[in-house]
Write an enzyme that holds these catalytic residues in place. Sequence first.
Site, PDB file in Angstrom:
ATOM      1  N   CYS A 233       0.839  -1.200   0.000  1.00  0.00           N
ATOM      2  CA  CYS A 233       0.000   0.000   0.000  1.00  0.00           C
ATOM      3  C   CYS A 233       0.872   1.248   0.000  1.00  0.00           C
ATOM      4  O   CYS A 233       1.938   1.281   0.621  1.00  0.00           O
ATOM      5  CB  CYS A 233      -0.960  -0.006   1.189  1.00  0.00           C
ATOM      6  SG  CYS A 233      -0.305   0.713   2.693  1.00  0.00           S
ATOM      7  N   GLU A 234       0.408   2.249  -0.721  1.00  0.00           N
ATOM      8  CA  GLU A 234       1.212   3.465  -0.838  1.00  0.00           C
ATOM      9  C   GLU A 234       1.126   4.352   0.396  1.00  0.00           C
ATOM     10  O   GLU A 234       1.915   5.275   0.549  1.00  0.00           O
ATOM     11  CB  GLU A 234       0.814   4.254  -2.087  1.00  0.00           C
ATOM     12  CG  GLU A 234      -0.575   4.857  -2.056  1.00  0.00           C
ATOM     13  CD  GLU A 234      -0.887   5.607  -3.347  1.00  0.00           C
ATOM     14  OE1 GLU A 234      -0.188   5.412  -4.346  1.00  0.00           O
ATOM     15  OE2 GLU A 234      -1.855   6.390  -3.331  1.00  0.00           O
ATOM     16  N   HIS A 235       0.161   4.092   1.266  1.00  0.00           N
ATOM     17  CA  HIS A 235       0.038   4.940   2.457  1.00  0.00           C
ATOM     18  C   HIS A 235       1.015   4.556   3.562  1.00  0.00           C
ATOM     19  O   HIS A 235       1.436   5.399   4.346  1.00  0.00           O
ATOM     20  CB  HIS A 235      -1.395   4.885   3.005  1.00  0.00           C
ATOM     21  CG  HIS A 235      -2.405   5.435   2.042  1.00  0.00           C
ATOM     22  ND1 HIS A 235      -3.635   4.869   1.835  1.00  0.00           N
ATOM     23  CD2 HIS A 235      -2.324   6.501   1.214  1.00  0.00           C
ATOM     24  CE1 HIS A 235      -4.291   5.570   0.926  1.00  0.00           C
ATOM     25  NE2 HIS A 235      -3.512   6.556   0.527  1.00  0.00           N
ATOM     26  N   HIS A 236       1.322   3.249   3.660  1.00  0.00           N
ATOM     27  CA  HIS A 236       2.202   2.770   4.738  1.00  0.00           C
ATOM     28  C   HIS A 236       3.390   1.975   4.209  1.00  0.00           C
ATOM     29  O   HIS A 236       4.206   1.527   4.999  1.00  0.00           O
ATOM     30  CB  HIS A 236       1.414   1.872   5.705  1.00  0.00           C
ATOM     31  CG  HIS A 236       0.205   2.506   6.310  1.00  0.00           C
ATOM     32  ND1 HIS A 236      -1.039   2.445   5.725  1.00  0.00           N
ATOM     33  CD2 HIS A 236       0.059   3.244   7.439  1.00  0.00           C
ATOM     34  CE1 HIS A 236      -1.905   3.105   6.469  1.00  0.00           C
ATOM     35  NE2 HIS A 236      -1.272   3.600   7.510  1.00  0.00           N
TER      36      HIS A 236
ATOM     37  N   GLN B  36      -5.602  -0.677  -3.596  1.00  0.00           N
ATOM     38  CA  GLN B  36      -6.263  -1.850  -4.177  1.00  0.00           C
ATOM     39  C   GLN B  36      -7.124  -1.456  -5.378  1.00  0.00           C
ATOM     40  O   GLN B  36      -7.125  -2.135  -6.406  1.00  0.00           O
ATOM     41  CB  GLN B  36      -7.114  -2.559  -3.110  1.00  0.00           C
ATOM     42  CG  GLN B  36      -7.781  -3.812  -3.662  1.00  0.00           C
ATOM     43  CD  GLN B  36      -8.397  -4.668  -2.577  1.00  0.00           C
ATOM     44  OE1 GLN B  36      -7.822  -4.835  -1.504  1.00  0.00           O
ATOM     45  NE2 GLN B  36      -9.567  -5.213  -2.846  1.00  0.00           N
TER      46      GLN B  36
ATOM     47  N   HIS C  20      -4.912  -6.188   3.999  1.00  0.00           N
ATOM     48  CA  HIS C  20      -3.907  -5.136   4.063  1.00  0.00           C
ATOM     49  C   HIS C  20      -3.249  -5.213   5.434  1.00  0.00           C
ATOM     50  O   HIS C  20      -3.939  -5.084   6.447  1.00  0.00           O
ATOM     51  CB  HIS C  20      -4.575  -3.768   3.882  1.00  0.00           C
ATOM     52  CG  HIS C  20      -5.287  -3.614   2.565  1.00  0.00           C
ATOM     53  ND1 HIS C  20      -5.689  -2.404   2.088  1.00  0.00           N
ATOM     54  CD2 HIS C  20      -5.658  -4.523   1.632  1.00  0.00           C
ATOM     55  CE1 HIS C  20      -6.283  -2.557   0.910  1.00  0.00           C
ATOM     56  NE2 HIS C  20      -6.280  -3.839   0.614  1.00  0.00           N
TER      57      HIS C  20
ATOM     58  N   CYS D  20      -1.531  -3.112   6.909  1.00  0.00           N
ATOM     59  CA  CYS D  20      -1.671  -1.860   7.672  1.00  0.00           C
ATOM     60  C   CYS D  20      -2.997  -1.838   8.427  1.00  0.00           C
ATOM     61  O   CYS D  20      -3.166  -1.053   9.358  1.00  0.00           O
ATOM     62  CB  CYS D  20      -1.536  -0.636   6.756  1.00  0.00           C
ATOM     63  SG  CYS D  20      -2.696  -0.596   5.394  1.00  0.00           S
TER      64      CYS D  20
HETATM   65 ZN   LIG Z   1      -1.924   1.196   4.220  1.00  0.00          ZN
END
Ligand SMILES: [Zn+2]
Length: 188
Positions: A83-86, A125, A153, A155
């Site tokens: 995931c690009e956020h974490h 996703q 995920h 995260c």
């Molecule tokens: Zn994430």
Amino acid sequence: MIDTKAIEEHIRGILEALGEDPQRPGLVDTPRRVAAMYSEVFEGINYTNHEIAQMFDKTFDDDIDTSKEKIVVVKDIEFFSYCEHHMALMYDMKASVAYVPNGKVIGLSKIARVCDMAAKRLQLQERIGSDIADIISEITGSEDVAVTIEGCHSCVSARGIKKENARTFSAEIRGKFRTDPALQIYLK
Ligand SMILES: [Zn+2]
């Protein structure tokens, strides 16, 4: 191209920032290993969707009777992403890819390779689904493409709210799949 030397240096910096000793035996090769892993799991960042389409553009001319609608569905294609956020692992992921051929049929193994490559990026996703649909659409020349994805995920499952069994479903539905109930049965 991915700069593995720079990744090594930054991972060493993260280890120091965590209060670790990057020189202790267990960690001394970690920056190099992480850099090697990143160049593999983020290989897809090196290519645009268009370039991936060209890479796997091995189609067969479909000379079967086109007056009858046909559909190709490949279900449960397994892959991993981050995931690009974490920058956290998205795991246990499965895609189902469906399209209505428009004169060209793509090799089934190539569909799985497309999914892999689209996932080997810092992703969401939902965007994995739209990337796969863009690429399959470009290769096959068909606007009628549907991609459903489910996955976990880390995260979500391993930190924060810790919903260990939460699975995320997403769907990218295009063309006739939006309107034709006969095609929608393949999306389940
Ligand atoms: Zn994430």
